[in-house]
Design a protein around this motif. Structure first.
Motif, PDB file in Angstrom:
ATOM      1  N   ILE A  51      79.047  72.163  19.790  1.00 59.60           N
ATOM      2  CA  ILE A  51      80.131  72.110  18.797  1.00 59.60           C
ATOM      3  C   ILE A  51      81.343  71.402  19.418  1.00 59.60           C
ATOM      4  O   ILE A  51      81.943  70.512  18.820  1.00 59.60           O
ATOM      5  N   LYS A  52      81.653  71.782  20.663  1.00 64.71           N
ATOM      6  CA  LYS A  52      82.811  71.206  21.359  1.00 64.71           C
ATOM      7  C   LYS A  52      82.646  69.684  21.524  1.00 64.71           C
ATOM      8  O   LYS A  52      83.589  68.903  21.320  1.00 64.71           O
ATOM      9  N   ASP A  53      81.429  69.254  21.873  1.00 68.67           N
ATOM     10  CA  ASP A  53      81.160  67.817  22.070  1.00 68.67           C
ATOM     11  C   ASP A  53      81.017  67.065  20.755  1.00 68.67           C
ATOM     12  O   ASP A  53      80.768  65.859  20.754  1.00 68.67           O
ATOM     13  N   GLY A  54      81.042  67.765  19.642  1.00 71.17           N
ATOM     14  CA  GLY A  54      80.922  67.102  18.336  1.00 71.17           C
ATOM     15  C   GLY A  54      79.493  66.768  17.946  1.00 71.17           C
ATOM     16  O   GLY A  54      79.256  66.037  16.984  1.00 71.17           O
ATOM     17  N   ARG A  55      78.498  67.311  18.706  1.00 70.93           N
ATOM     18  CA  ARG A  55      77.094  67.025  18.358  1.00 70.93           C
ATOM     19  C   ARG A  55      76.585  67.942  17.272  1.00 70.93           C
ATOM     20  O   ARG A  55      75.531  67.714  16.701  1.00 70.93           O
ATOM     21  N   LEU A  56      77.303  69.049  17.022  1.00 73.69           N
ATOM     22  CA  LEU A  56      76.847  70.039  16.044  1.00 73.69           C
ATOM     23  C   LEU A  56      78.015  70.478  15.170  1.00 73.69           C
ATOM     24  O   LEU A  56      79.109  70.766  15.677  1.00 73.69           O
ATOM     25  N   LYS A  57      77.743  70.496  13.852  1.00 75.54           N
ATOM     26  CA  LYS A  57      78.804  70.912  12.915  1.00 75.54           C
ATOM     27  C   LYS A  57      78.318  72.100  12.098  1.00 75.54           C
ATOM     28  O   LYS A  57      77.111  72.352  12.001  1.00 75.54           O
ATOM     29  N   LYS A  58      79.245  72.836  11.523  1.00 76.62           N
ATOM     30  CA  LYS A  58      78.908  73.948  10.631  1.00 76.62           C
ATOM     31  C   LYS A  58      77.907  73.440   9.581  1.00 76.62           C
ATOM     32  O   LYS A  58      78.097  72.335   9.057  1.00 76.62           O
ATOM     33  N   GLY A  59      76.876  74.213   9.314  1.00 79.82           N
ATOM     34  CA  GLY A  59      75.872  73.777   8.336  1.00 79.82           C
ATOM     35  C   GLY A  59      74.774  72.930   8.949  1.00 79.82           C
ATOM     36  O   GLY A  59      73.774  72.627   8.293  1.00 79.82           O
ATOM     37  N   GLY A  60      74.926  72.535  10.222  1.00 75.24           N
ATOM     38  CA  GLY A  60      73.905  71.728  10.896  1.00 75.24           C
ATOM     39  C   GLY A  60      72.711  72.582  11.302  1.00 75.24           C
ATOM     40  O   GLY A  60      72.671  73.787  11.052  1.00 75.24           O
ATOM     41  N   THR A  61      71.723  71.939  11.956  1.00 82.69           N
ATOM     42  CA  THR A  61      70.510  72.657  12.371  1.00 82.69           C
ATOM     43  C   THR A  61      70.247  72.418  13.846  1.00 82.69           C
ATOM     44  O   THR A  61      70.335  71.282  14.322  1.00 82.69           O
ATOM     45  N   ILE A  62      69.912  73.491  14.555  1.00 82.94           N
ATOM     46  CA  ILE A  62      69.439  73.329  15.934  1.00 82.94           C
ATOM     47  C   ILE A  62      67.966  73.695  15.975  1.00 82.94           C
ATOM     48  O   ILE A  62      67.489  74.512  15.188  1.00 82.94           O
ATOM     49  N   VAL A  63      67.245  73.076  16.930  1.00 85.38           N
ATOM     50  CA  VAL A  63      65.817  73.381  17.065  1.00 85.38           C
ATOM     51  C   VAL A  63      65.482  73.490  18.543  1.00 85.38           C
ATOM     52  O   VAL A  63      66.056  72.786  19.374  1.00 85.38           O
ATOM     53  N   LYS A  86      71.861  76.473  11.212  1.00 76.65           N
ATOM     54  CA  LYS A  86      70.479  76.892  10.999  1.00 76.65           C
ATOM     55  C   LYS A  86      69.726  76.806  12.336  1.00 76.65           C
ATOM     56  O   LYS A  86      69.961  75.868  13.116  1.00 76.65           O
ATOM     57  N   CYS A  87      68.830  77.762  12.568  1.00 76.16           N
ATOM     58  CA  CYS A  87      68.132  77.832  13.865  1.00 76.16           C
ATOM     59  C   CYS A  87      66.623  77.822  13.637  1.00 76.16           C
ATOM     60  O   CYS A  87      66.087  78.705  12.971  1.00 76.16           O
ATOM     61  N   VAL A  88      65.946  76.806  14.169  1.00 80.51           N
ATOM     62  CA  VAL A  88      64.483  76.712  14.032  1.00 80.51           C
ATOM     63  C   VAL A  88      63.868  76.824  15.427  1.00 80.51           C
ATOM     64  O   VAL A  88      64.283  76.106  16.352  1.00 80.51           O
ATOM     65  N   ILE A  89      62.907  77.741  15.583  1.00 83.32           N
ATOM     66  CA  ILE A  89      62.296  77.968  16.895  1.00 83.32           C
ATOM     67  C   ILE A  89      60.789  77.742  16.810  1.00 83.32           C
ATOM     68  O   ILE A  89      60.115  78.319  15.953  1.00 83.32           O
ATOM     69  N   PHE A  90      60.273  76.896  17.710  1.00 84.53           N
ATOM     70  CA  PHE A  90      58.823  76.724  17.823  1.00 84.53           C
ATOM     71  C   PHE A  90      58.339  77.580  18.991  1.00 84.53           C
ATOM     72  O   PHE A  90      58.797  77.403  20.129  1.00 84.53           O
ATOM     73  N   ALA A  91      57.451  78.540  18.705  1.00 86.30           N
ATOM     74  CA  ALA A  91      57.005  79.495  19.729  1.00 86.30           C
ATOM     75  C   ALA A  91      55.480  79.536  19.778  1.00 86.30           C
ATOM     76  O   ALA A  91      54.846  79.782  18.753  1.00 86.30           O
ATOM     77  N   PRO A  92      54.880  79.298  20.961  1.00 85.94           N
ATOM     78  CA  PRO A  92      53.421  79.372  21.046  1.00 85.94           C
ATOM     79  C   PRO A  92      52.913  80.779  20.727  1.00 85.94           C
ATOM     80  O   PRO A  92      53.585  81.768  21.053  1.00 85.94           O
ATOM     81  N   LYS A  93      51.755  80.859  20.107  1.00 85.70           N
ATOM     82  CA  LYS A  93      51.143  82.166  19.850  1.00 85.70           C
ATOM     83  C   LYS A  93      50.758  82.799  21.190  1.00 85.70           C
ATOM     84  O   LYS A  93      50.629  82.098  22.181  1.00 85.70           O
ATOM     85  N   GLY A  94      50.579  84.110  21.204  1.00 83.67           N
ATOM     86  CA  GLY A  94      50.080  84.768  22.415  1.00 83.67           C
ATOM     87  C   GLY A  94      51.145  85.535  23.173  1.00 83.67           C
ATOM     88  O   GLY A  94      50.828  86.308  24.054  1.00 83.67           O
ATOM     89  N   PHE A  95      52.414  85.320  22.863  1.00 84.02           N
ATOM     90  CA  PHE A  95      53.451  86.100  23.523  1.00 84.02           C
ATOM     91  C   PHE A  95      53.769  87.331  22.683  1.00 84.02           C
ATOM     92  O   PHE A  95      53.347  87.438  21.542  1.00 84.02           O
ATOM     93  N   LEU A 136      69.471  69.122  15.887  1.00 85.22           N
ATOM     94  CA  LEU A 136      69.853  68.943  17.287  1.00 85.22           C
ATOM     95  C   LEU A 136      68.864  69.707  18.181  1.00 85.22           C
ATOM     96  O   LEU A 136      68.763  70.938  18.110  1.00 85.22           O
ATOM     97  N   TYR A 137      68.130  68.947  19.020  1.00 85.36           N
ATOM     98  CA  TYR A 137      67.156  69.555  19.926  1.00 85.36           C
ATOM     99  C   TYR A 137      67.901  70.092  21.146  1.00 85.36           C
ATOM    100  O   TYR A 137      68.615  69.352  21.818  1.00 85.36           O
ATOM    101  N   MET A 138      67.735  71.380  21.410  1.00 87.81           N
ATOM    102  CA  MET A 138      68.550  72.019  22.461  1.00 87.81           C
ATOM    103  C   MET A 138      68.053  71.685  23.874  1.00 87.81           C
ATOM    104  O   MET A 138      68.802  71.740  24.828  1.00 87.81           O
ATOM    105  N   ASN A 139      66.757  71.402  24.013  1.00 85.75           N
ATOM    106  CA  ASN A 139      66.215  70.872  25.260  1.00 85.75           C
ATOM    107  C   ASN A 139      66.535  71.709  26.495  1.00 85.75           C
ATOM    108  O   ASN A 139      67.003  71.174  27.508  1.00 85.75           O
ATOM    109  N   GLN A 140      66.255  73.010  26.429  1.00 90.41           N
ATOM    110  CA  GLN A 140      66.572  73.857  27.584  1.00 90.41           C
ATOM    111  C   GLN A 140      65.825  73.437  28.846  1.00 90.41           C
ATOM    112  O   GLN A 140      66.293  73.694  29.957  1.00 90.41           O
TER     113      GLN A 140
END
Ligand code: PMP
Length: 304
Positions: A51-63, A86-95, A136-140
């Motif tokens: 948000i601080k860097d301007g890459r994400l705005k209110k109403g945007g989506t992170i993945v 909005k928050c979208v998470i891709f999680a492998p099955k099995g956990f 916006l891909y968070m890329n941890q």
């Protein structure tokens, strides 16, 4: 105070039954974050920075892709909620399923990916989603923001609380926690050690699935400078789960298996050193692994 401000307000305790006059082992109890894991710090930091860097705005989506630690997913979901994204998470099955329920309750859109494709598969799907939907891909696993999230909060709190630290030991999943803390502790002449389960490749062993959830790497994390690492312990899943039981019995404290692994690293270190203060991080609690029989562990050999 609001709930969001609780992120990072976690206690540092002496593990009395594992310490003596020669060596003291301290653990930072990260399950006291509101989302129940160390990853609340990451979710807050990544979203506030974007948000601080301007890459994400209110109403945007992170993945993001999040697995062994869907803790990351939970941390992101909490911060996304707070900042109305909005928050979208891709999680492998099995956990452990508990974490998926939590992410959903916190408002995240959780998509399951093939267990056999592991985290790399989940990351691929998250990247594709980001391109397709302008999210916006968070890329941890690739972003320096991951370790930075811990340097100024977690790491500083350790040197503020303890006058002297000789050794730091932590598990590595993405490597963010270890790198961020070790970066800071190097300035205090602390020696830094990694602990990983068999099946993780940091010590050069073959890659295969393992049962300790949240740690273990399929490749060396891009932001983890080898100069920060003074040693790596590779341990058996069984040791991590035995320690989970010991912590419950001896300390009256319920942790997840990556905390059992962290304790195993500290105990290995204790055997090797004459004296000193060892600090470790307990990333989360047992409650989210009940469906996986955390207190009744039997090696699964389910290395599919
Ligand atoms: N423990 C648990 C339960 C986790 O979920 C994670 C993150 N995958 C870790 C430890 C390791 O943290 P990091 O990703 O910062 O290496």
């Amino acid at each position: 105070m609001i709930v969001f401000d609780l992120i990072g307000q976690t206690p540092l305790v002496l593990l009395e039954s594992f310490s003596d006059e020669r060596v003291q082992i301290y653990a930072k109890l990260e399950q006291f974050n509101p989302g129940g894991s160390v990853k609340d710090r990451l979710g807050k930091y990544l979203i506030e920075k974007a948000i601080k860097d301007g890459r994400l705005k209110k109403g945007g989506t992170i993945v993001e892709a999040s697995a062994g630690n869907t803790g990351t997913g939970i941390g992101l979901a909490i911060a996304a909620n707070r900042y109305k994204v909005k928050c979208v998470i891709f999680a492998p099955k099995g956990f452990a399923e508990e974490k998926n329920f939590s992410m959903k309750a916190l408002g995240a859109d959780v998509r399951r990916t093939q267990k056999s494709e592991g985290m790399i598969g989940a990351q691929g799907e998250a990247k594709t989603y980001a391109k397709k939907y302008n999210a916006l891909y968070m890329n941890q696993f690739g972003s320096e923001d991951n370790p930075n999230a811990y340097t100024h909060t977690l790491a500083q709190s350790l040197t503020e609380k303890l006058n002297h630290i000789d050794y730091f030991v932590a598990g590595v999943g993405s490597g963010g926690t270890f790198t961020g803390v070790a970066q800071h502790l190097k300035d205090y002449q602390v020696k830094n050690y990694i602990v990983e389960p068999e099946g993780s490749v940091l010590n050069g062993g073959p890659s295969h699935a393992h049962d300790t959830e949240g740690i273990g790497s399929e490749k060396w994390p891009s932001f983890l400078n080898k100069k920060l690492v003074d040693g790596i312990f590779t341990m058996k899943d069984q040791d991590a789960f035995n320690n989970v039981k010991l912590l419950a019995n001896k300390e009256g404290f319920l942790v997840g298996s990556s905390s059992g692994a962290a304790l195993q690293g500290a105990l290995e270190l204790k055997k090797q050193v004459q004296q000193g203060v060892i600090v470790t991080i307990f990333p989360d609690g047992s409650d989210r692994y009940m469906s996986k029989q955390i207190f009744n562990y039997k090696e699964s050999n389910d290395y599919e």
